[in-house]
Structure formats: structure tokens, C-alpha cells
Design a protein around this motif. Structure first.
Motif, short mmCIF file in Angstrom:
data_model
loop_
_atom_site.label_atom_id
_atom_site.label_comp_id
_atom_site.label_asym_id
_atom_site.label_seq_id
_atom_site.Cartn_x
_atom_site.Cartn_y
_atom_site.Cartn_z
N UNK A 104 0.24 10.99 0.32
CA UNK A 104 1.44 10.35 0.86
C UNK A 104 1.95 9.27 -0.09
N UNK A 105 1.03 8.49 -0.66
CA UNK A 105 1.41 7.42 -1.58
C UNK A 105 2.11 8.02 -2.80
N UNK A 106 1.54 9.08 -3.34
CA UNK A 106 2.13 9.72 -4.52
C UNK A 106 3.51 10.29 -4.21
N UNK A 107 3.66 10.88 -3.04
CA UNK A 107 4.97 11.42 -2.65
C UNK A 107 6.01 10.31 -2.55
N UNK A 108 5.61 9.17 -2.01
CA UNK A 108 6.55 8.05 -1.90
C UNK A 108 6.93 7.51 -3.27
N UNK A 109 5.97 7.49 -4.20
CA UNK A 109 6.28 7.04 -5.56
C UNK A 109 7.26 8.00 -6.22
N UNK A 110 7.02 9.29 -6.05
CA UNK A 110 7.92 10.28 -6.64
C UNK A 110 9.32 10.18 -6.02
N UNK A 111 9.38 9.90 -4.72
CA UNK A 111 10.67 9.75 -4.06
C UNK A 111 11.41 8.52 -4.61
N UNK A 112 10.69 7.43 -4.84
CA UNK A 112 11.32 6.25 -5.44
C UNK A 112 11.90 6.60 -6.80
N UNK A 113 11.13 7.30 -7.60
CA UNK A 113 11.60 7.68 -8.94
C UNK A 113 12.83 8.57 -8.87
N UNK A 114 12.83 9.50 -7.93
CA UNK A 114 13.97 10.41 -7.77
C UNK A 114 15.23 9.66 -7.37
N UNK A 115 15.10 8.76 -6.40
CA UNK A 115 16.26 8.00 -5.93
C UNK A 115 16.80 7.07 -7.01
N UNK A 116 15.91 6.47 -7.77
CA UNK A 116 16.35 5.61 -8.87
C UNK A 116 17.13 6.42 -9.91
N UNK A 117 16.64 7.61 -10.18
CA UNK A 117 17.31 8.46 -11.17
C UNK A 117 18.67 8.93 -10.65
N UNK A 118 18.72 9.32 -9.39
CA UNK A 118 19.97 9.80 -8.80
C UNK A 118 21.05 8.73 -8.78
N UNK A 123 0.83 -1.20 0.00
CA UNK A 123 0.00 0.00 0.00
C UNK A 123 0.87 1.26 0.00
N UNK A 124 2.14 1.10 0.25
CA UNK A 124 3.14 2.19 0.28
C UNK A 124 2.75 3.30 1.27
N UNK A 125 1.86 2.94 2.20
CA UNK A 125 1.46 3.88 3.25
C UNK A 125 2.45 3.76 4.41
N UNK A 126 3.69 4.09 4.13
CA UNK A 126 4.77 3.94 5.11
C UNK A 126 5.55 5.25 5.18
N UNK A 127 6.37 5.35 6.20
CA UNK A 127 7.20 6.54 6.37
C UNK A 127 8.16 6.71 5.19
N UNK A 128 8.37 7.94 4.79
CA UNK A 128 9.30 8.21 3.70
C UNK A 128 10.72 7.78 4.06
N UNK A 129 10.99 7.57 5.36
CA UNK A 129 12.32 7.13 5.79
C UNK A 129 12.61 5.70 5.32
N UNK A 130 11.55 4.93 5.04
CA UNK A 130 11.74 3.55 4.57
C UNK A 130 12.06 3.50 3.08
N UNK A 131 11.72 4.53 2.34
CA UNK A 131 11.85 4.50 0.89
C UNK A 131 13.29 4.32 0.42
N UNK A 132 14.28 5.04 0.97
CA UNK A 132 15.67 4.78 0.54
C UNK A 132 16.10 3.33 0.78
#
Length: 359
Positions: A150-164, A108-117
Motif C-alpha cells: 500500500x505504501x509503495x502504491x501511494x508513493x507511485x501515485x504521488x509520482x504520477x500526479x506530480x508528473x501529470x 507512514x503513508x498508510x492512508x487511503x489513496x483518496x487522500x493522495x491527490x
């Protein structure tokens, strides 16, 4: 992955699925393992709370024992819980990948953004984000949480980290659990996927085994309106280059729609199930089930426990032989199977080729 490559890399699975021998010539190349029954949602269409009395996290050592016994090429780490809640999830992902497996799971990706990295670093080949809506209002109604942004922000963060970090994984797929409350937003969900860089959307039919009393409220959808909306979705998906399983919905529309009707109006379909030959589901306690749909019935049929008995012994044991014999004759001897719309060979080819097998 092309059809030729699927057969090349999964020849025994193709043989088992096509010829359906009582004695499978290999262990399953695909397995689904339920790594937790804890969840942080309370979705409208989910009967989990009536099934799970005491939630449990599978331990890493248990997952390792299961994986080592089967050595699948593709593993889905999910069941009736949210995989990212398991404290060992990243260790589990890393171990499966180190053994050459393709790892995927819904979230559900309803998790803290700290888990995304940590998720991006672990690098499962695919995560399947349960989105179910295109607006915050519908998300709250369907998933009973105010987490859409929140879900959309986590998806965008995943995309950003993958690109970086110049990474290809995890690829993101949307899961859309089709029901009365959200069917009107299917076109917008496809557009949202395109906006967020998601190239695959899987439209799920609901399982009603534990929520039969909610069926009318969940899926009282006009047959013609549903067909029209699915057609509109297919058109938008083509325009935006989004992979979907809508061709499967078109092929089996009558069966999917029949499944939505009240139980006294239901008529079993004649699609032959392939799961006893190509895959297995293992619940959080190690119980082997014919397929993941069995999680939706409390104390459902089990073929044995692979934490107590070697999986290989069960896979070609008497219970599996009898199950395969019945399925080969298209006999569905339990209620779950009678009310299922299983994927056929064509469906599985599409799912494996465009929606699941990634390297």
C-alpha cells in the motif's frame, strides 16, 4: 542548497549556532510542531502508547497562533502521531506555505489513496516516508501492519500526479529507523528508493527513553557487522546517487553504537548540542521543549506554553538562558540529553543542505 545559501538565507541561525549567545539574536528559523498524537500504527520501536493517555489533534487556530508568533522559514508538522490523520492538515500546510515557509513532515503513508491527490495539491515541500524495510515480511515485523505494498502504491501515485501536473513537490525522503530486525535490508532499501524515484534516505537512530526494556531485542547488533553494513549502504548510495546521512553515522559511530548498549554500559558523548539556539519543538498542547527527542518521555521538561505565554518571551527568558548556559558548558542536566547523540555543526550542514531545506 549550498552552504553559502544556507548562511545567506539563515544568517542569524548560523550566528546563534556558532557563537551560542545566551540571548539568541533571532527567533528560531526552524521549528517542529506536533499537530497530532493520534496514530494508525503500532511500531515495534515506538513507546507512544505508554506516553499518550488521550490523543489530541491540534486545531488550525492553534497552529496559526504558533506560526504567526515565530514565523519560521522551515516547519516540520510532526511529533508522536501521524500528521495526515489531522483533519486540518492540508489547511495547515497551505497556511504555512502562504507565509513563505518550507513545510515538511514524516508520514507512514498508510492512508487511503483518496487522500493522495489532496496531499499533492497541498504541496508540502517534503514528506519523509517511514519505510524501515525492503520486504513485506520485515515491514510487518517492524511496523506491525501489512501495508508494505500500500505504501509503495501511494508513493507511485504521488509520482504520477506530480508528473501529470508538472509539480516538483512534495519531494519524498525515506526514513529508515535502524534496528536489529531491518539492518540487513539497508542496501535493499536504498535500491528500493532508487526504483521509486526517492533520492534521499535518512538513517535514524532509535530513542530508547520509553522502551529501555525492549532495547536488547531491538538493537543487539554486532559492532563490526553494523559498521560493515553501514559501509555497504554508503557504497550503494554513491552508486545510485542517493543522498544519505551515513557520513554522520561514520563520524559518530562509537556514540551511536554506545547508545544501543544496555544502560549500565552507556557512556555519554561530548558532542555539543545546538538545538537551544537554532530550533524549538512545540507539542500538541503548545508546550515548548528543547528538542523533539523530549516527546519520548512522559511529562518531560517544558520551557513554558506558547499558547498561553508569547513565544518570544520564552525564547529569551530565564529558562532558555539557563539551558543555553548549561549546554554551552557542555553540561547535560537531564537523562534525555545525557543519552542523546545530537547533530553538530557539520551534521546540521549536511542535513540542511542535502536532506531538508527545499524550495
Amino acid at each position: 542548497m549550498s552552504a553559502f545559501k544556507i548562511i545567506k538565507h539563515y544568517p542569524t541561525m548560523a550566528f546563534n549556532g556558532f557563537f551560542k549567545p545566551y540571548y539568541a539574536i533571532s527567533l528560531p528559523k526552524h521549528v517542529q510542531v506536533e499537530v497530532t498524537t493520534f496514530c494508525n500504527m503500532n511500531c515495534l520501536s515506538c513507546g507512544r502508547r505508554d506516553i499518550i493517555e488521550k490523543p489530541y489533534h491540534m486545531q488550525f487556530a492553534e497552529l496559526k497562533k504558533i506560526f504567526d508568533a515565530i514565523q519560521p522559514h522551515n516547519i516540520n508538522l510532526s511529533g508522536l502521531g501521524e500528521p495526515l490523520l489531522n483533519p486540518d492538515i492540508f489547511k495547515m500546510i497551505a497556511y504555512c506555505k502562504s507565509k513563505g515557509a518550507v513545510v515538511n513532515f514524516p508520514t507512514n503513508l498508510n492512508v487511503s489513496s483518496k487522500l493522495i491527490p489532496k496531499l499533492v495539491e497541498a504541496g508540502p515541500q517534503q514528506i519523509k516516508v517511514s519505510i524501515d524495510s525492503a520486504t513485506p515480511e520485515t515491514y510487518r515485523k517492524v511496523r506491525r501492519k501489512n501495508s508494505f505494498e500500500k505504501i509503495q502504491k501511494n508513493i507511485r501515485l504521488i509520482n504520477t500526479l506530480k508528473q501529470e501536473h508538472n509539480l516538483h513537490h512534495p519531494e519524498i525522503r525515506f526514513n529508515f529507523a535502524l534496528q536489529k530486525a531491518n539492518i540487513g535490508e539497508l542496501p535493499q532499501v536504498l535500491s528500493l528508493a532508487s526504483e521509486l524515484g526517492v533520492d534521499t534516505v535518512y538513517i535514524q537512530d532509535l530513542n530508547y527513553f520509553s522502551i529501555e526494556d525492549k532495547k536488547s531485542a531491538l538493537c543487539n547488533i554486532d559492532r563490526h557487522a553494523l559498521r560493515a553494513m553501514l559501509g555497504k549502504g554508503a557504497q550503494i548510495a554513491r552508486q545510485k546517487g542517493i543522498n544519505t546521512n551515513l557520513v554522520n553515522w561514520k563520524r559518530h559511530f562509537s556514540s551511536f553504537y554506545n547508545k544501543m548498549l544496555p544502560q549500565d554500559q552507556f557512556h555519554p558523548n561530548s558532542i555539543k548540542c545546538l538545538f537551544p539556539w537554532v530550533s524549538a519543538f512545540i507539542d500538541v498542547h503548545g508546550n515548548v521543549k528543547p528538542c523533539p527527542v523530549f516527546v519520548w518521555e512522559k511529562d518531560s521538561y517544558s520551557l513554558g506554553n506558547c499558547l498561553e505565554v508569547p513565544f518570544e518571551k520564552m525564547w529569551n527568558g530565564s529558562q532558555y538562558h539557563e539551558l543555553r548556559k548549561a549546554f554551552k558548558q557542555n553540561k547535560r542536566e537531564c537523562a534525555i540529553c545525557e543519552r542523546c547523540v545530537p547533530p553538530d555543526l557539520f551534521d546540521m550542514k549536511l542535513i540542511f543542505q542535502k536532506m531538508l531545506l527545499r524550495k
